[in-house]
Design an enzyme around this catalytic site. Sequence first.
Site, PDB file in Angstrom:
ATOM      1  CD  GLU A 113      -3.037  -0.980   2.229  1.00 41.00           C
ATOM      2  OE1 GLU A 113      -4.112  -0.390   2.024  1.00 41.00           O
ATOM      3  OE2 GLU A 113      -2.732  -1.496   3.322  1.00 41.00           O
ATOM      4  CD  GLU A 133      -3.582  -6.335   3.379  1.00 49.17           C
ATOM      5  OE1 GLU A 133      -2.905  -5.305   3.458  1.00 49.17           O
ATOM      6  OE2 GLU A 133      -3.662  -7.031   2.338  1.00 49.17           O
TER       7      GLU A 133
END
Length: 235
Positions: A113, A133
């Site tokens: 990210e 995730e």
Amino acid sequence: MTDFIITNLENGLFTITLNYPEKMNCMGFDMLEGIDKAVDMAKINDDVKAILFQGAGERAFSTGANIKEFEKLKDGEVKRWIEFGNDINNKIETLSKPTVAYINGYAMGGGLELALACDFRLVSDTAILASPEVSNGWLPGWGGMTRLRRLVGEAHSKRIILFGEKLDANEALRIGLITKIVQRNEVQEFLNKLMRMKPIAYALAKSAIMDSTRTTLGTDVDFDVLAVKISHDKE
């Protein structure tokens, strides 16, 4: 500056090194605070012409959140964690100066990210990029879902986020997730070219590319006319 972050300014290049190699540069609050302070320093320092993010050691750029720290967070702390990571990545993404992530080894979860918030992603041929995730029972919380979809489209985003597929350097390049596969000694050459760019023109062009609200032809033309005039007057 926290020990989890090392900064260096040399010949216009501001390097931010994520420094927790024994844990593959995973990020806890201390590291996030260090990144935040480093980005603020780079933003206001006129001597900084470009910013490079890299991970210490040979194994990883960053494997994302420090899971042991994350799992101990209470509800209010989780909210702060998510908001803080988002704020940092938004700050990186909107910097007017060129930003580059050099990925050697793993860039996973929050590490990916952070890299997605940069203008360019240069990777070694051993790089592995992933967003695990959902497989672990939570979601990418630092803007990665939006940035990934914007970069590679819905189908590839589903492969990476929903299915948890790990991508090697060649596949990441094929789908447009990264900018270039490089040897370490080629990174400086890429950065030198960036630092030769006219800063005002670069900043205006970056803003235009990223501004998804300008959807009509007339608005685009108006902005382009204004941007060219400003860059011509200032450079």
